[in-house]
Design an enzyme around this catalytic site. Structure first.
Site, PDB file in Angstrom:
ATOM      1  CG  ASP A  37       9.438  -1.431  -2.051  1.00 47.55           C
ATOM      2  OD1 ASP A  37      10.418  -0.807  -3.287  1.00 47.55           O
ATOM      3  OD2 ASP A  37       8.169  -0.911  -2.427  1.00 47.55           O
ATOM      4  N   PRO A  69       0.343  -1.557   0.494  1.00 51.34           N
ATOM      5  CG  PRO A  69       0.195  -1.264   2.194  1.00 51.34           C
ATOM      6  CD  PRO A  69       0.458  -1.897   0.399  1.00 51.34           C
ATOM      7  CG  ASP A  70      -0.677   5.153  -2.331  1.00 52.65           C
ATOM      8  OD1 ASP A  70      -1.659   4.530  -1.575  1.00 52.65           O
ATOM      9  OD2 ASP A  70      -0.444   5.078  -3.487  1.00 52.65           O
ATOM     10  CG  PHE A  71       2.521   7.087   2.665  1.00 53.82           C
ATOM     11  CD1 PHE A  71       2.024   5.734   3.605  1.00 53.82           C
ATOM     12  CD2 PHE A  71       3.355   7.333   2.983  1.00 53.82           C
ATOM     13  CE1 PHE A  71       3.137   5.179   4.024  1.00 53.82           C
ATOM     14  CE2 PHE A  71       4.599   7.461   4.062  1.00 53.82           C
ATOM     15  CZ  PHE A  71       4.775   5.741   4.919  1.00 53.82           C
ATOM     16  NE  ARG A  72       0.789  12.510   0.906  1.00 57.65           N
ATOM     17  CZ  ARG A  72       1.605  11.670   1.276  1.00 57.65           C
ATOM     18  NH1 ARG A  72       2.505  11.731   0.756  1.00 57.65           N
ATOM     19  NH2 ARG A  72       2.155  12.892   2.746  1.00 57.65           N
ATOM     20  CG  HIS A  75      12.392   8.522   1.237  1.00 60.28           C
ATOM     21  ND1 HIS A  75      10.680   8.922   1.222  1.00 60.28           N
ATOM     22  CD2 HIS A  75      12.922   9.770   1.873  1.00 60.28           C
ATOM     23  CE1 HIS A  75      10.828   9.949   1.088  1.00 60.28           C
ATOM     24  NE2 HIS A  75      11.666  10.659   1.483  1.00 60.28           N
ATOM     25  CD  GLN A 131       9.211  10.265  -3.347  1.00 60.06           C
ATOM     26  OE1 GLN A 131       8.977  11.441  -2.706  1.00 60.06           O
ATOM     27  NE2 GLN A 131       8.850  10.338  -4.446  1.00 60.06           N
ATOM     28  CG  ASN A 132       8.448   3.632  -3.649  1.00 65.69           C
ATOM     29  OD1 ASN A 132       8.293   3.968  -3.011  1.00 65.69           O
ATOM     30  ND2 ASN A 132       8.453   2.287  -4.912  1.00 65.69           N
TER      31      ASN A 132
HETATM   32  P1  NAD Z   1       2.729   8.991  -1.848  1.00 68.25           P
HETATM   33  O1  NAD Z   1       1.554   7.110  -1.031  1.00 68.25           O
HETATM   34  O2  NAD Z   1       2.000  10.136  -1.679  1.00 68.25           O
HETATM   35  O3  NAD Z   1       1.022   8.923  -3.265  1.00 68.25           O
HETATM   36  C1  NAD Z   1       1.437   7.837  -4.014  1.00 68.25           C
HETATM   37  C2  NAD Z   1       0.633   8.059  -6.077  1.00 68.25           C
HETATM   38  O4  NAD Z   1       0.625   7.221  -6.802  1.00 68.25           O
HETATM   39  C3  NAD Z   1      -0.775   8.784  -5.352  1.00 68.25           C
HETATM   40  O5  NAD Z   1      -0.294  10.082  -6.411  1.00 68.25           O
HETATM   41  C4  NAD Z   1      -1.580   7.391  -6.157  1.00 68.25           C
HETATM   42  O6  NAD Z   1      -2.565   7.996  -6.627  1.00 68.25           O
HETATM   43  C5  NAD Z   1       0.026   7.098  -6.954  1.00 68.25           C
HETATM   44  N1  NAD Z   1      -0.354   5.652  -7.383  1.00 68.25           N
HETATM   45  C6  NAD Z   1      -1.237   4.869  -6.730  1.00 68.25           C
HETATM   46  N2  NAD Z   1      -0.855   3.461  -7.119  1.00 68.25           N
HETATM   47  C7  NAD Z   1      -0.333   3.798  -8.268  1.00 68.25           C
HETATM   48  C8  NAD Z   1       0.109   3.030  -9.760  1.00 68.25           C
HETATM   49  N3  NAD Z   1      -0.566   1.594  -9.651  1.00 68.25           N
HETATM   50  N4  NAD Z   1      -0.046   3.445 -10.520  1.00 68.25           N
HETATM   51  C9  NAD Z   1       0.512   4.711 -10.828  1.00 68.25           C
HETATM   52  N5  NAD Z   1       0.515   5.744  -9.885  1.00 68.25           N
HETATM   53  C10 NAD Z   1      -0.645   5.147  -8.690  1.00 68.25           C
HETATM   54  O7  NAD Z   1       3.770   8.748  -2.056  1.00 68.25           O
HETATM   55  P2  NAD Z   1       5.034   8.815  -2.083  1.00 68.25           P
HETATM   56  O8  NAD Z   1       5.016  10.264  -3.217  1.00 68.25           O
HETATM   57  O9  NAD Z   1       5.762   8.420  -3.078  1.00 68.25           O
HETATM   58  O10 NAD Z   1       5.058   9.366  -1.031  1.00 68.25           O
HETATM   59  C11 NAD Z   1       4.759   9.010   0.749  1.00 68.25           C
HETATM   60  C12 NAD Z   1       6.034   8.278   1.354  1.00 68.25           C
HETATM   61  O11 NAD Z   1       5.649   6.998   1.338  1.00 68.25           O
HETATM   62  C13 NAD Z   1       7.562   7.985   0.302  1.00 68.25           C
HETATM   63  O12 NAD Z   1       9.026   8.918   1.465  1.00 68.25           O
HETATM   64  C14 NAD Z   1       7.956   6.486   1.250  1.00 68.25           C
HETATM   65  O13 NAD Z   1       8.599   6.383   1.455  1.00 68.25           O
HETATM   66  C15 NAD Z   1       6.804   5.755   1.131  1.00 68.25           C
HETATM   67  N6  NAD Z   1       6.425   4.811   1.281  1.00 68.25           N
HETATM   68  C16 NAD Z   1       7.303   3.947   0.491  1.00 68.25           C
HETATM   69  C17 NAD Z   1       6.613   2.754   0.529  1.00 68.25           C
HETATM   70  C18 NAD Z   1       7.036   1.528  -0.340  1.00 68.25           C
HETATM   71  O14 NAD Z   1       8.574   1.522  -0.432  1.00 68.25           O
HETATM   72  N7  NAD Z   1       7.077   0.455  -1.504  1.00 68.25           N
HETATM   73  C19 NAD Z   1       4.975   2.717   0.575  1.00 68.25           C
HETATM   74  C20 NAD Z   1       4.305   3.897   1.143  1.00 68.25           C
HETATM   75  C21 NAD Z   1       4.818   4.654   1.393  1.00 68.25           C
END
Ligand code: NAD
Length: 241
Positions: free
Chosen positions: A109, A36-39, A124, A106-107
């Protein structure tokens, strides 16, 4: 979303001319791998916890509530079995073809490396690396997975993930290298990021090249005028290249 033939053609044209393209990405790149992402709608920020996720993932919280931090971190941030999706694989392919100079992510993983990308700048940090806060000893992710509660070093110190928490600075060497790569890039592909997290999101301002392609579900927080914006799932979009 269906991937339009015209979009695929445009992307191929842009990438065919690129030799120093850079990909700048975020959590959205890995949602199609089940992380899962954050937003997003189903992102971690929309779920209810005792504390807001930004607070749990902060340096102060880590120091003051280490046990609770690890509870959340193990449950929500660690996905050791996740596999690269079509986006990670396509980006690794573009690098091996000599089109893409680097992935700046920024990931945390490690999925770009799992897909075969060689030049990956982790702004990060990474869940795969950990260190003892007392003696500096390094530990792999397995150490965190195999322990319960707060993981401890042989010296008794607390083991901390090499992940940049809120309130912590980014690694200056990684930042400098990212600025150099983006500044020298001929194409910037931005994908799967809301561009809300600074200073990482500010790095794209260093781009001086001709083409910016943004692939995201929904528009990111920045002004998208003048860029080639594709509203879609990044795995589907890059996978169709
Ligand atoms: P965010 O959650 O703020 O934004 C994610 C964006 O990606 C959103 O605009 C969303 O609509 C879009 N999105 C989601 N799934 C998508 C897809 N399949 N295709 C295209 N777009 C898609 O994430 P962010 O901008 O990376 O910032 C938040 C922080 O979250 C980062 O610092 C990161 O380190 C951290 N994070 C990382 C992980 C990971 O490593 N996988 C997971 C969760 C959060």
């Amino acid at each position: 979303m269906s991937v339009r033939a015209e979009d695929v053609q445009n992307r191929r044209q842009i990438l065919k001319r690129s030799r120093r393209a850079v990909f700048f990405g975020g959590a959205g790149v890995s949602t199609e791998s089940g992380i899962p992402d954050f937003r997003s709608q189903d992102g971690l920020y929309r779920q209810k916890y005792k504390y807001p996720p930004e607070r749990i993932l902060s340096h102060t919280f880590f120091l003051e509530h280490t046990e609770e931090f690890y509870e959340f971190y193990r449950e929500k941030m660690l996905c050791p079995d996740a596999q690269p999706n079509a986006a990670h694989i396509a980006l690794a392919g573009l690098e091996s073809e000599g089109v893409l100079a680097a992935v700046i992510t920024q990931n945390i993983d490690g999925l770009h490396q799992k897909a075969g990308s060689k030049t990956v700048l982790e702004l990060h940090g990474s869940v795969w690396r950990n260190h003892c806060m007392r003696c500096g000893m390094s530990y792999p992710l397995q150490r965190i997975l195999k322990t319960k509660g707060v993981p401890r070093c042989a010296c008794g110190g607390v083991v901390k993930p090499d992940v940049v928490l809120y309130e912590e600075p980014l690694d200056q060497a990684v930042l400098d290298r990212s600025v150099g790569l983006i500044g020298a890039a001929d194409t910037l592909i931005i994908g799967g990021t809301s561009l809300n997290v600074y200073p990482a999101a500010g790095l794209i301002e260093f781009f001086r090249g001709a083409n910016v392609v943004v692939i995201n579900r929904g528009a990111p927080a920045k002004d998208m005028r003048g860029v080639y914006f594709i509203d879609g799932k990044i795995g589907e979009v890059l996978g169709a290249l």
